[in-house]
Design an enzyme around this catalytic site. Sequence first.
Site, mmCIF file in Angstrom:
data_model
loop_
_atom_site.group_PDB
_atom_site.id
_atom_site.type_symbol
_atom_site.label_atom_id
_atom_site.label_comp_id
_atom_site.label_asym_id
_atom_site.label_seq_id
_atom_site.Cartn_x
_atom_site.Cartn_y
_atom_site.Cartn_z
ATOM 1 C CG ASN A 206 -1.854 5.563 -0.566
ATOM 2 O OD1 ASN A 206 -1.878 6.787 -0.702
ATOM 3 N ND2 ASN A 206 -1.980 4.728 -1.576
ATOM 4 N N GLY B 249 -0.424 -5.683 -2.926
ATOM 5 C CA GLY B 249 0.725 -6.581 -2.926
ATOM 6 C C GLY B 249 0.686 -7.408 -1.659
ATOM 7 C CB SER C 56 -5.066 3.333 0.748
ATOM 8 O OG SER C 56 -4.814 1.968 0.670
ATOM 9 C CB SER C 57 -6.799 1.041 -4.278
ATOM 10 O OG SER C 57 -6.009 1.963 -4.965
ATOM 11 C CB SER D 22 -0.886 -0.025 1.230
ATOM 12 O OG SER D 22 -1.688 1.102 1.216
ATOM 13 N N GLY D 23 0.566 2.142 -0.906
ATOM 14 C CA GLY D 23 1.321 3.394 -0.980
ATOM 15 C C GLY D 23 2.550 3.293 -1.847
ATOM 16 C CD GLU E 258 -2.406 -5.688 2.655
ATOM 17 O OE1 GLU E 258 -3.139 -6.215 3.498
ATOM 18 O OE2 GLU E 258 -2.720 -4.671 2.017
ATOM 19 C CB THR F 11 -3.675 3.659 -7.746
ATOM 20 O OG1 THR F 11 -4.011 2.592 -6.858
ATOM 21 C CG2 THR F 11 -4.903 4.205 -8.385
HETATM 22 N N1 LIG Z 1 5.014 8.111 -10.052
HETATM 23 C C1 LIG Z 1 4.676 8.872 -9.015
HETATM 24 N N2 LIG Z 1 5.005 10.173 -9.004
HETATM 25 C C2 LIG Z 1 4.675 10.944 -7.953
HETATM 26 N N3 LIG Z 1 4.023 10.519 -6.860
HETATM 27 C C3 LIG Z 1 3.648 9.246 -6.827
HETATM 28 C C4 LIG Z 1 3.940 8.359 -7.911
HETATM 29 N N4 LIG Z 1 3.455 7.168 -7.596
HETATM 30 C C5 LIG Z 1 2.856 7.309 -6.367
HETATM 31 N N5 LIG Z 1 2.977 8.542 -5.927
HETATM 32 C C6 LIG Z 1 2.499 9.096 -4.621
HETATM 33 O O1 LIG Z 1 2.232 8.039 -3.762
HETATM 34 C C7 LIG Z 1 0.891 8.008 -3.345
HETATM 35 C C8 LIG Z 1 0.388 6.593 -3.251
HETATM 36 O O2 LIG Z 1 0.316 6.034 -4.513
HETATM 37 P P1 LIG Z 1 -0.806 4.993 -4.928
HETATM 38 O O3 LIG Z 1 -2.125 5.425 -4.454
HETATM 39 O O4 LIG Z 1 -0.633 4.719 -6.344
HETATM 40 O O5 LIG Z 1 -0.347 3.774 -4.113
HETATM 41 P P2 LIG Z 1 -0.961 2.296 -4.191
HETATM 42 O O6 LIG Z 1 0.179 1.402 -4.439
HETATM 43 O O7 LIG Z 1 -2.072 2.259 -5.148
HETATM 44 O O8 LIG Z 1 -1.478 2.121 -2.724
HETATM 45 P P3 LIG Z 1 -2.735 1.266 -2.249
HETATM 46 O O9 LIG Z 1 -2.354 -0.138 -2.322
HETATM 47 O O10 LIG Z 1 -2.927 1.761 -0.896
HETATM 48 O O11 LIG Z 1 -3.834 1.615 -3.153
HETATM 49 C C9 LIG Z 1 0.149 8.782 -4.396
HETATM 50 O O12 LIG Z 1 -1.002 9.388 -3.869
HETATM 51 C C10 LIG Z 1 1.182 9.805 -4.809
HETATM 52 O O13 LIG Z 1 1.164 10.881 -3.916
HETATM 53 MG MG LIG Z 2 -3.999 2.054 -5.045
#
Ligand SMILES: Nc1ncnc2c1ncn2[C@@H]1O[C@H](COP(=O)(O)OP(=O)(O)OP(=O)(O)O)[C@@H](O)[C@H]1O
Ligand SMILES: [Mg+2]
Length: 1108
Positions: free
Chosen positions: A157, A387, A160-161, A107-108, A389, A112
Amino acid sequence: MEVKTSLLDNMIGVGDMVLLEPLSEDSFIENLKNRFEHNEIYTYIGSVVISMNPYRTLPIFTPDKVEEYRNRNFYELSPHIYALADEAYRSLRDQDKDQCILITGESGAGKTEASKLVMSYVAAVCGKGQEVNKVKEQLLQSNPVLEAFGNAKTVRNDNSSRFGKYMDIEFDFKGDPLGGVISNYLLEKSRVVKQPRGERNFHVFYQLLSGASDESLKKLKLHRDFSKYNYLSLDSAAVNGLDDAANFRTVRNAMQIVGFMEDEVQSVLELVAAVLKLGNIEFKPDSRSNGSDESRIKDKNDLKEMCELLGIEQSVLERAFSYRTVEAKSEKVSTTLNVAQAYYARDALAKNLYSRLFSWLVTRINESIKAQGKTRHKVMGVLDIYGFEIFEDNSFEQFIINYCNEKLQQIFIELTLREEQEEYIREGIEWTNIEYFNNAVICDLIENNKNGILAMLDEECLRPGTVTDETFLDKLSTICAEHLHFESRLSKNSKFLTDHSLPHNCFRIQHYAGKVLYRAEGFVDKNNDLLYRDLSQAMYKANHSLIKQLFPEGNPAKVNLKRPPTAGFQFKASVGTLMRNLQTKNPNYIRCIKPNDKKASHIFTDSLVRHQVRYLGLMENVRVRRAGYAFRQPYEPCLERYKMLCKRTWPHWQGPAREGVEVMMSALPVQAEEFSYGRSKIFIRNPRTLFFLEERRRQCLQDLATLIQKIYRGWKCRTHFLLLKKSQIVVSAWYRRYAQQKKYQKIKSATTVVQSYTRGWQARKLLRELKHQKRCEEAVTTISAFWHGTQARRELRRLKEEARRKHAVAVIWAYWQGLKIRREYRKFFRANAGRKIYDFTIQRIMQKYFLGLKSTMPSMSPIDKNWPARPYLFLGGVHSELRRIFHLWRCKKYRSKFTEEKKAVYEEKLEASEIFKDKKALYPSSVSQPFKGDYLEINKNPKYQKLSIAMEDKVLLADVVNKINRANGKGTARLFLLTKNSVVLADQKTGQVKASVPLPDLSSVSVSTQSDGFFALKLKEGSASAVKGDFLLSSEHLIEIITKIHRMGTRAADREQLDIDISDEFLVQFKHDKVCVKFIPGVPKNGNSVSCKRKNNRLLEVSVPSTA
Ligand SMILES: Nc1ncnc2c1ncn2[C@@H]1O[C@H](COP(=O)(O)OP(=O)(O)OP(=O)(O)O)[C@@H](O)[C@H]1O
Ligand SMILES: [Mg+2]
């Protein structure tokens, strides 16, 4: 020329972990760190992309970057998510291979965001057009909607999705997107009713309360205050950098673009509001008479409002919260719910309501974005799922998520190996068995239909009798005791009996990514996921179309006594479907790693990254990838890149690329087992070899650069020199030309000067000669002229002398003759010879005079004053007498030509002259006017016929005169007629005779000396005509009138001469008065004419304009 670049150019660390040397976890992390610190957030493991979350905006996602990576080979540029997206998109479009992009990470970690980057890249590079753009827009806009309902702020996050998402994007044969299908997995619905500390519920709740208008909140019976709702955690309601109100507008807009109808949006919001209301329903204990525990709703207001919102009868829902009906076969048993059960039921309803709403949203979005038409499409799947956990306290959800990741790892291994194997076969390389860990055994531990953990959990849930998490753990420990990857305190395996890190109520699974300890508590409940039938039936009864759809099992007509499938079962099934789906596609992996726990940029926490590297199995990835050959490259680019390493292949290799590579490799000190020749690629076993090649290339490049520099410098200097030389030649040529020109000009001007001097000298000489010659000639002429003159004068003198002499001789002779004659005749003529000679001479002279006069006579005009000059003085008297006679004679001749009338006229004119000449100023102007007499043509003019007849005598003069009024001096026109006997005045218009004066009655006529036409006819006193007095008249023809009247007087013998008195002051007799008429010369008062004014009895003034 396109410059071929490579991933290997300007690498920071290694861009591809496969090339890491030596390969260890430490070097792996060190490489990641090194790259991360240089803002290189992407690193490859073969075709897998590792993505580090930068936690800040990097300038590497611009449209320029999209263009840079567009249509470039994967290893051509430095690692980037765009390279992977481009590779996937191109092989989908050009090779018709379905693709899937698997994005995993904790997460984070940025899954996404990565999925959005991939989608936006594909949207940017695929076709364009109105329809295509609409599809793209709908696909992209589905994200904000799902994120609002499925994402929440967690400690890890802010966005977070809380669900797994798999999206299939469908393309046509051209590669234009047609639509898509979204699948969702495992929404974390427990979050609806409870959130851990520092976390929030799903975004949509906060967005609705912050962003909806007052009016719509009122409609939804909501308050803007978060604290009014039990389901909303308060400690982190506002999140930094998250504008809920603005996001609400974005979501509504996105829903509209995706194709939600207004009433659908309203229904969705009503359901969201209903969940919030549901959370506020509270229960209090109540005891029944039979002693059983019961619950009662504390405050029914929220229940009422919720029922109003969803169109549910309040009593039905109230009952559903109080009782539970269990149907078994044909029996129905109702039991009351105690407070805890009532809360359980309420929360179960809220969770179900929300999760079903979420699934409905996904279905609804799919309806909008699904591809039209039935042609086979190419598909690109994007999987954004949690991923691995590993928490301190892992429960059913983590178990399921980790199971999913095990499955993903398995297909990764399968597909990677399969691909590797296929490539080896394709390239004709011998396949050597690869040592790697196959996690199929762990998958089997979980999903085996007979004794897998999930199967056992289901069995336990369905088993009659008391079922608890403990009974489940017991069962597990018994059955899986032997399994190598299962650990529990209760298992027979003595190894764990004393393992204190493994509590009694937990079991541990050794996943491929590490060991995870699961707490058995809640497994049974979560797997059952029970919603009491009474509640689903109550929901079904709602007068709300969406709610009805969400609870189809509540339909009493379709009562199904079978238990609904368990959560574990459902998940296993959907994971199975997903895996089957993914297996048909070409996988592309993005492994997301988060560098720190603080959501901060520039911080790289080794331990955290190490942990993720481990459980993502990245080392495993590298090992699998390096199992055979670490590096491979098609012959053409390989030769292109390394041809400078061998003299034979540098600079150009004419034969096939493979032979070139073989020649090149054989020339290098590389062991034969280090590489293999495939059909189209060279395979390099160890990264060491590749780096050796790279190092050699770098050195060669340096040498080449020096060479190029050398040649270039030489060329530059040569060119410069040649240019200078050329310039020098041009300059000197120009200078020479200039100098010669100057010299030439000088010589030319000198020559001209010399020439001119010479010419001048010659000319002067010539001139002198000519002048001399001319002077000589003139001298000759002069001399000859003088000579001739002298001669002529001499001759003249001589001739004159001669003539004088001759004359003298003649005179002498004549004298002599005369003397002789006179001597001879003297005696005969002596007495009258002189007289005769004299007479003769006179006669001769007179003859000559008259003859001369005859020829010089003047003209016959009487006014010609010419007369020949007098030839001899003695003829003076004769000469003037002759002149007089001639003049008289010619006058007579002239007169004789006149007719009688003309004669009379001239006589009159003569008379007028005698009367007026030099006396009256008017006279000169009358000389040239002929005396016409009858100006009125009285005989011819019929108007005066009567008057003409009345006249007895011939009219000598007829004219219009002005008769001056005696009283006031004003004039009146009158006809004036003169006959030989009388003067008649008649009326001008009528012709009637006004006065007739016989001429004898006229005594005199008075006129002025001026140029006026006034005249007074003075009558003899006592005559008949004199009664009225004298007439004062004025006429333009005054001279003629007076002359004619005077003439009449002179002609008549019986009459006296008429007096003509010419003076500027005369007296006239008007009746009894004698009036003085006085003519005043000078400027008249009115205009140029004569004015006449009676001044008084005695004076009448006539102003006459001066003639000057
Ligand atoms: N390529 C990137 N450039 C800039 N910031 C990023 C990038 N990727 C992620 N982030 C930052 O990290 C934060 C978390 O990313 P994201 O929501 O994609 O995580 P995730 O892997 O989908 O987490 P979760 O599993 O909780 O959904 C985003 O809100 C953004 O602020
Ligand atoms: Mg996500």
